[in-house]
Scaffold this motif. Structure first.
Motif, PDB file in Angstrom:
ATOM      1  N   UNK A  70       0.852  -1.194   0.000  1.00  0.00           N
ATOM      2  CA  UNK A  70       0.000   0.000   0.000  1.00  0.00           C
ATOM      3  C   UNK A  70       0.885   1.241   0.000  1.00  0.00           C
ATOM      4  N   UNK A  71       0.519   2.216  -0.803  1.00  0.00           N
ATOM      5  CA  UNK A  71       1.214   3.504  -0.842  1.00  0.00           C
ATOM      6  C   UNK A  71       0.212   4.600  -0.470  1.00  0.00           C
ATOM      7  N   UNK A  72       0.663   5.521   0.357  1.00  0.00           N
ATOM      8  CA  UNK A  72      -0.179   6.645   0.773  1.00  0.00           C
ATOM      9  C   UNK A  72       0.075   7.806  -0.173  1.00  0.00           C
ATOM     10  N   UNK A  73      -0.991   8.294  -0.799  1.00  0.00           N
ATOM     11  CA  UNK A  73      -0.886   9.399  -1.744  1.00  0.00           C
ATOM     12  C   UNK A  73      -1.091  10.734  -1.034  1.00  0.00           C
ATOM     13  N   UNK A  74      -2.050  10.780  -0.130  1.00  0.00           N
ATOM     14  CA  UNK A  74      -2.412  12.018   0.565  1.00  0.00           C
ATOM     15  C   UNK A  74      -2.763  11.664   2.007  1.00  0.00           C
ATOM     16  N   UNK A  75      -2.227  12.434   2.952  1.00  0.00           N
ATOM     17  CA  UNK A  75      -2.486  12.184   4.362  1.00  0.00           C
ATOM     18  C   UNK A  75      -2.620  13.522   5.064  1.00  0.00           C
ATOM     19  N   UNK A  76      -3.785  13.763   5.667  1.00  0.00           N
ATOM     20  CA  UNK A  76      -4.011  15.002   6.408  1.00  0.00           C
ATOM     21  C   UNK A  76      -4.609  14.658   7.767  1.00  0.00           C
ATOM     22  N   UNK A  77      -3.969  15.162   8.822  1.00  0.00           N
ATOM     23  CA  UNK A  77      -4.442  14.939  10.180  1.00  0.00           C
ATOM     24  C   UNK A  77      -4.376  16.262  10.931  1.00  0.00           C
ATOM     25  N   UNK A  78      -5.525  16.736  11.365  1.00  0.00           N
ATOM     26  CA  UNK A  78      -5.617  17.941  12.192  1.00  0.00           C
ATOM     27  C   UNK A  78      -6.271  17.556  13.515  1.00  0.00           C
ATOM     28  N   UNK A  79      -5.566  17.815  14.601  1.00  0.00           N
ATOM     29  CA  UNK A  79      -6.087  17.492  15.926  1.00  0.00           C
ATOM     30  C   UNK A  79      -5.999  18.738  16.786  1.00  0.00           C
ATOM     31  N   UNK A  80      -7.102  19.093  17.428  1.00  0.00           N
ATOM     32  CA  UNK A  80      -7.155  20.171  18.407  1.00  0.00           C
ATOM     33  C   UNK A  80      -7.609  19.527  19.711  1.00  0.00           C
TER      34      UNK A  80
END
Length: 171
Positions: A70-80
């Protein structure tokens, strides 16, 4: 010739229009871990039982082979994250950052230099809040899925044949 062309068109259509859904359930308090993979309406369930059947081992081997590719193309993580205490906020945010870093190091082969990676983990001082925004796009080649199934089936088949021959020799 027409039958071959029809079969190729049918396979290509199945590859592009097949519905694949993956559900992952993890509960630390009950120590449960389940994966449910649905391919074209066929459900495959994997649980963390000690007594696993041959079918579950077979499916687990296929899933492990596919996850290696598996290859990750896009990864976005926002945590508040806020716990209404500044000291607790800093400790909790650092714990989340360390956990993300450990998971990232564990699966760093899935991230390439072309991966768009956005991670933002921030404390929310003097507020009790947890906002989590997660988006991810992964890619895996369909050939790895097919090869993983064939290789695992081939190994299982010859493993069972060899096991039966050894049993016959000693009985």
């Amino acid at each position: 010739m027409l039958i071959t062309v029809f079969i190729v068109i049918l396979i290509i259509a199945a590859i592009f229009f097949i519905n694949i859904k993956i559900k992952i359930h993890f509960c630390l308090a009950l120590s449960e871990f389940r994966i449910e993979l649905t391919v074209a309406g066929i459900k495959i369930k994997i649980k963390n039982k000690e007594e696993s059947t041959e079918k579950n081992k077979f499916v687990r081997d296929i899933v492990l082979f596919i996850t290696e590719h598996i290859k990750v193309v896009y990864f976005k993580l926002n945590v508040l994250l806020g716990l209404d205490d500044a000291f607790a906020d800093v400790i909790a945010v650092q714990l989340v950052r360390n956990t993300f870093t450990a998971v990232y190091c564990l699966y760093k082969n899935a991230f390439t230099k072309h991966t768009r990676l956005f991670v933002n983990i921030m404390p929310a001082f003097n507020r009790t809040v947890l906002n989590l925004d997660f988006d991810c796009i992964i890619s895996v080649r369909i050939g790895y899925i097919i090869i993983g199934y064939i290789i695992t089936a081939y190994i299982r088949h010859y493993y069972n044949i060899t096991k039966n021959k050894i049993r016959r020799l000693f009985t």
